[in-house]
Write a protein that holds these residues in place. Structure first.
Motif, PDB file in Angstrom:
ATOM      1  N   SER A  64      37.707  41.685  40.686  1.00  0.00           N
ATOM      2  CA  SER A  64      37.669  42.521  41.818  1.00  0.00           C
ATOM      3  C   SER A  64      38.203  42.031  43.061  1.00  0.00           C
ATOM      4  CB  SER A  64      36.056  43.137  41.693  1.00  0.00           C
ATOM      5  OG  SER A  64      35.081  42.076  42.306  1.00  0.00           O
ATOM      6  N   ILE A  65      38.007  40.628  43.233  1.00  0.00           N
ATOM      7  CA  ILE A  65      38.357  40.107  44.699  1.00  0.00           C
ATOM      8  C   ILE A  65      39.625  39.031  44.472  1.00  0.00           C
ATOM      9  CG2 ILE A  65      35.912  39.925  45.359  1.00  0.00           C
ATOM     10  CD1 ILE A  65      35.793  37.183  44.809  1.00  0.00           C
ATOM     11  N   HIS A  66      40.382  39.157  43.315  1.00  0.00           N
ATOM     12  CA  HIS A  66      41.465  38.398  43.180  1.00  0.00           C
ATOM     13  C   HIS A  66      42.691  39.228  42.921  1.00  0.00           C
ATOM     14  CE1 HIS A  66      38.671  35.028  43.433  1.00  0.00           C
ATOM     15  NE2 HIS A  66      39.935  34.164  43.911  1.00  0.00           N
TER      16      HIS A  66
ATOM     17  N   THR B  10      49.395  36.989  41.713  1.00  0.00           N
ATOM     18  CA  THR B  10      49.586  35.844  42.087  1.00  0.00           C
ATOM     19  C   THR B  10      48.293  34.838  42.208  1.00  0.00           C
ATOM     20  OG1 THR B  10      48.544  36.593  44.163  1.00  0.00           O
ATOM     21  CG2 THR B  10      50.867  36.631  43.970  1.00  0.00           C
ATOM     22  N   GLY B  11      47.142  35.273  41.822  1.00  0.00           N
ATOM     23  CA  GLY B  11      46.112  34.535  41.859  1.00  0.00           C
ATOM     24  C   GLY B  11      45.222  34.395  43.074  1.00  0.00           C
ATOM     25  N   LEU B  12      45.954  35.090  44.126  1.00  0.00           N
ATOM     26  CA  LEU B  12      45.538  34.881  45.371  1.00  0.00           C
ATOM     27  C   LEU B  12      44.159  35.933  45.784  1.00  0.00           C
ATOM     28  CD1 LEU B  12      48.322  34.885  47.738  1.00  0.00           C
ATOM     29  CD2 LEU B  12      47.045  32.762  47.079  1.00  0.00           C
ATOM     30  N   GLU B  13      43.351  35.582  46.467  1.00  0.00           N
ATOM     31  CA  GLU B  13      42.359  36.538  46.820  1.00  0.00           C
ATOM     32  C   GLU B  13      43.209  37.939  47.424  1.00  0.00           C
ATOM     33  OE1 GLU B  13      38.449  34.949  48.829  1.00  0.00           O
ATOM     34  OE2 GLU B  13      39.903  33.180  49.110  1.00  0.00           O
ATOM     35  N   ASN B  14      42.140  39.113  47.153  1.00  0.00           N
ATOM     36  CA  ASN B  14      43.026  40.120  47.719  1.00  0.00           C
ATOM     37  C   ASN B  14      42.522  41.082  49.037  1.00  0.00           C
ATOM     38  OD1 ASN B  14      40.480  41.428  46.834  1.00  0.00           O
ATOM     39  ND2 ASN B  14      41.059  42.115  45.185  1.00  0.00           N
TER      40      ASN B  14
ATOM     41  N   TYR C 182      44.303  26.580  54.775  1.00  0.00           N
ATOM     42  CA  TYR C 182      43.347  27.702  55.093  1.00  0.00           C
ATOM     43  C   TYR C 182      43.639  28.951  53.909  1.00  0.00           C
ATOM     44  CZ  TYR C 182      42.303  25.876  59.481  1.00  0.00           C
ATOM     45  OH  TYR C 182      42.271  25.047  60.485  1.00  0.00           O
ATOM     46  N   ARG C 183      42.606  29.632  53.761  1.00  0.00           N
ATOM     47  CA  ARG C 183      42.370  30.704  52.743  1.00  0.00           C
ATOM     48  C   ARG C 183      43.653  31.676  52.848  1.00  0.00           C
ATOM     49  NH1 ARG C 183      36.230  32.532  52.558  1.00  0.00           N
ATOM     50  NH2 ARG C 183      36.970  33.552  50.595  1.00  0.00           N
ATOM     51  N   VAL C 184      44.132  32.026  51.792  1.00  0.00           N
ATOM     52  CA  VAL C 184      45.613  32.837  51.472  1.00  0.00           C
ATOM     53  C   VAL C 184      45.204  33.952  50.896  1.00  0.00           C
ATOM     54  CG1 VAL C 184      47.948  33.144  51.037  1.00  0.00           C
ATOM     55  CG2 VAL C 184      46.941  30.836  51.955  1.00  0.00           C
ATOM     56  N   PHE C 185      45.717  35.106  51.342  1.00  0.00           N
ATOM     57  CA  PHE C 185      45.381  36.538  50.580  1.00  0.00           C
ATOM     58  C   PHE C 185      46.537  37.283  50.413  1.00  0.00           C
ATOM     59  CE2 PHE C 185      41.967  35.140  53.462  1.00  0.00           C
ATOM     60  CZ  PHE C 185      40.737  35.515  52.723  1.00  0.00           C
TER      61      PHE C 185
END
Length: 244
Positions: free
Chosen positions: A84-86, A90-94, A151-154
């Protein structure tokens, strides 16, 4: 891709095997408890204990099955939460995770910054080479963005990505991240037998340097990103006119 699929299948088999072994240990533990209970009954009440043994084994078996089912359900719950959050490609957070992270930083009054990243002319890649090639390009785009920043990538959707800078940094650090992104995308993308030139447009905004309002900050980053994109399109048009 076949290797990844085989690795995922093998991991899933190991996961199910671990759950089965744990449930079997629960079953054996139940049998051991049942043995001591029956041994105690034979000492204090010397009577046939076949009924007790049968009932105990059935209850133990049902308990073991229940443990196994609960483990499977918990695994499915964790998997569903992760999905639900990926982003599945790509496997990135959404986008959902991105919004939740922003709300966290706004509510905590923490300094942060936003990068918006958009792949240039991505529609032409899909139209010319097909969606499968487009998907491979997006996966490589995600990998290069992750490599360019700690840093975090989305992935916000389609060909749009974001970076969330989660601590206080000078504007020069943001410029350095943007420069690294440009450098990462200066190299061609090798997809199947193709060598594709892919570029991105990048815009960023910093809290509290630009504004403390989340919506304004997002709008500023978006506007700056599209300004870069318009400049890129104008440059392409000039090159096409010169060639003609």
């Amino acid at each position: 891709q076949d290797t990844d699929a085989e690795g995922g299948l093998q991991s899933m088999r190991h996961n199910y095997l671990r759950k089965f072994v744990f449930s079997f240990l629960v079953f054996l533990t139940g049998l051991l408890v049942l043995f001591f209970m029956v041994w105690g009954l034979k000492i204090t009440e010397p009577q046939p204990v076949g009924v007790y043994i049968t009932m105990g084994v059935v209850i133990d078996l049902l308990l073991s099955c229940l443990v196994y089912v609960l483990l499977l359900l918990e695994d499915d719950r964790v998997t569903f939460m992760d999905m639900s959050i990926h982003d599945s490609l790509t496997g990135l957070e959404n986008y959902i995770s991105f919004n939740e992270c922003l709300e966290h930083f706004v509510s905590g009054d923490n300094p942060y910054g936003i990068f918006y990243i958009d792949v240039n002319c991505f529609r032409k890649i899909n139209e010319k080479y097909g969606y499968q090639t487009g998907n491979e390009v997006l996966k490589e785009v995600a990998a290069r963005i992750r490599y360019a920043s700690r840093y975090r990538v989305f992935r916000l959707g389609g060909d749009q990505f974001a970076i969330l800078v989660t601590d206080f940094q000078r504007k020069e650090v943001y410029d350095e991240i943007e420069d690294r992104l440009m450098t990462m995308f200066s190299e061609p993308f090798h997809v199947k037998d193709l060598a594709l030139s892919i570029s991105v447009s990048v815009g960023f905004a910093i809290c509290p340097y630009d504004t403390e309002e989340q919506n304004v900050l997002r709008r500023l980053a978006d506007q700056r990103m599209y300004k870069k994109k318009l400049m890129m399109y104008e440059k392409l048009e000039e090159q096409e006119e010169q060639e003609v």
